[in-house]
Design a protein around this motif. Structure first.
Motif, PDB file in Angstrom:
ATOM      1  N   ALA A 166       0.753  -1.256  -0.061  1.00 24.47           N
ATOM      2  CA  ALA A 166      -0.005   0.248  -0.094  1.00 24.47           C
ATOM      3  C   ALA A 166       0.879   1.061  -0.128  1.00 24.47           C
ATOM      4  O   ALA A 166       2.039   1.317   0.621  1.00 24.47           O
ATOM      5  N   MET A 167       0.361   2.340  -0.720  1.00 22.83           N
ATOM      6  CA  MET A 167       0.947   3.645  -0.698  1.00 22.83           C
ATOM      7  C   MET A 167      -0.157   4.509  -0.393  1.00 22.83           C
ATOM      8  O   MET A 167      -1.436   4.441  -0.384  1.00 22.83           O
ATOM      9  N   GLU A 208      -1.462  19.604  12.355  1.00 26.69           N
ATOM     10  CA  GLU A 208      -0.852  18.102  12.311  1.00 26.69           C
ATOM     11  C   GLU A 208      -0.929  17.634  10.851  1.00 26.69           C
ATOM     12  O   GLU A 208      -1.725  18.093   9.949  1.00 26.69           O
ATOM     13  N   ARG A 209      -0.044  16.732  10.663  1.00 27.39           N
ATOM     14  CA  ARG A 209      -0.209  15.762   9.330  1.00 27.39           C
ATOM     15  C   ARG A 209      -1.401  15.093   9.261  1.00 27.39           C
ATOM     16  O   ARG A 209      -1.923  14.470  10.467  1.00 27.39           O
ATOM     17  N   LYS A 210      -2.221  15.265   8.277  1.00 26.81           N
ATOM     18  CA  LYS A 210      -3.552  14.340   8.366  1.00 26.81           C
ATOM     19  C   LYS A 210      -3.522  13.389   6.860  1.00 26.81           C
ATOM     20  O   LYS A 210      -2.935  13.837   5.870  1.00 26.81           O
ATOM     21  N   PHE A 211      -4.462  12.395   6.814  1.00 25.37           N
ATOM     22  CA  PHE A 211      -4.469  11.564   6.217  1.00 25.37           C
ATOM     23  C   PHE A 211      -5.309  12.209   4.598  1.00 25.37           C
ATOM     24  O   PHE A 211      -6.245  12.800   4.760  1.00 25.37           O
ATOM     25  N   VAL A 212      -4.804  11.719   3.682  1.00 24.90           N
ATOM     26  CA  VAL A 212      -5.590  12.158   2.371  1.00 24.90           C
ATOM     27  C   VAL A 212      -6.185  11.115   1.635  1.00 24.90           C
ATOM     28  O   VAL A 212      -7.439  10.946   1.249  1.00 24.90           O
ATOM     29  N   ALA A 213      -5.260  10.277   1.076  1.00 26.72           N
ATOM     30  CA  ALA A 213      -5.714   8.928   0.434  1.00 26.72           C
ATOM     31  C   ALA A 213      -4.715   7.779   0.579  1.00 26.72           C
ATOM     32  O   ALA A 213      -3.566   8.151   0.494  1.00 26.72           O
ATOM     33  N   THR A 214      -5.227   6.655   0.265  1.00 32.53           N
ATOM     34  CA  THR A 214      -4.475   5.370   0.169  1.00 32.53           C
ATOM     35  C   THR A 214      -4.935   4.417  -1.008  1.00 32.53           C
ATOM     36  O   THR A 214      -5.941   4.557  -1.259  1.00 32.53           O
ATOM     37  N   ILE A 215      -4.038   3.813  -1.354  1.00 32.25           N
ATOM     38  CA  ILE A 215      -4.196   2.858  -2.271  1.00 32.25           C
ATOM     39  C   ILE A 215      -3.381   1.740  -2.388  1.00 32.25           C
ATOM     40  O   ILE A 215      -2.553   1.694  -1.600  1.00 32.25           O
ATOM     41  N   SER A 216      -4.207   0.433  -2.494  1.00 34.13           N
ATOM     42  CA  SER A 216      -3.674  -0.919  -2.304  1.00 34.13           C
ATOM     43  C   SER A 216      -2.467  -1.332  -3.256  1.00 34.13           C
ATOM     44  O   SER A 216      -2.395  -0.539  -4.297  1.00 34.13           O
ATOM     45  N   GLY A 217      -1.831  -2.487  -2.938  1.00 29.48           N
ATOM     46  CA  GLY A 217      -0.672  -2.695  -3.813  1.00 29.48           C
ATOM     47  C   GLY A 217      -1.229  -2.857  -5.253  1.00 29.48           C
ATOM     48  O   GLY A 217      -0.307  -2.569  -6.329  1.00 29.48           O
ATOM     49  N   ARG A 238      -8.805   4.730  -0.844  1.00 30.89           N
ATOM     50  CA  ARG A 238      -9.718   5.256   0.053  1.00 30.89           C
ATOM     51  C   ARG A 238      -9.328   6.490   0.431  1.00 30.89           C
ATOM     52  O   ARG A 238      -8.216   6.803   0.260  1.00 30.89           O
ATOM     53  N   TYR A 239     -10.355   7.508   0.818  1.00 28.30           N
ATOM     54  CA  TYR A 239     -10.087   8.917   0.778  1.00 28.30           C
ATOM     55  C   TYR A 239     -10.374   9.589   2.300  1.00 28.30           C
ATOM     56  O   TYR A 239     -11.350   9.063   2.706  1.00 28.30           O
TER      57      TYR A 239
END
Length: 124
Positions: free
Chosen positions: A32-33, A43-52, A58-59
């Motif tokens: 995942a990245m 603070e640093r916050k989540f934006v998006a992720t993608i599976s391998g 997910r956003y």
């Protein structure tokens, strides 16, 4: 292992940018990245992720529909297409990669490698 993010810049509200993050030193095609961001003084916050495999994404709620994460495993690169940008999207955007998880986390703890960040500035 290095993650190098680039493609940030200055854009007017309503515009688009497409930061990229290239990984070197190992292959992340099964891992995942993700993208996180840190606005000034926050603070640093989540934006998006993608599976391998790239099949699962997910956003963050505030970005879904405007941002699209994608990857090119042949190039070991992840992208973040950002549309309809708002001044509140101004931040340093960081890419991240997991050494073990195939599905991305929204928590920073799920990632082991981080890029240096690329600055996105949205003017009103």
């Amino acid at each position: 292992v290095q993650l190098q993010a680039f493609g940030g810049g200055l854009v007017q509200a309503g515009g688009s940018l497409r930061p990229s993050c290239a990984a070197s030193g190992r292959t992340f095609s099964s891992n995942a990245m993700g993208w996180f961001r840190q606005a000034p003084g926050k603070e640093r916050k989540f934006v998006a992720t993608i599976s391998g495999s790239g099949e699962s994404t997910r956003y963050s709620d505030s970005m879904e529909g405007r941002f699209t994460i994608s990857r090119d495993n042949a190039k070991n690169t992840v992208y973040l297409q950002m549309n309809s940008l708002k001044p509140e999207d101004t931040a340093v955007y960081y890419c991240a990669a997991s050494s073990q998880w195939t599905t991305g986390w929204v928590n920073e703890l799920g990632y082991d490698y981080w890029g240096q960040g690329t600055l996105v500035t949205v003017s009103s």
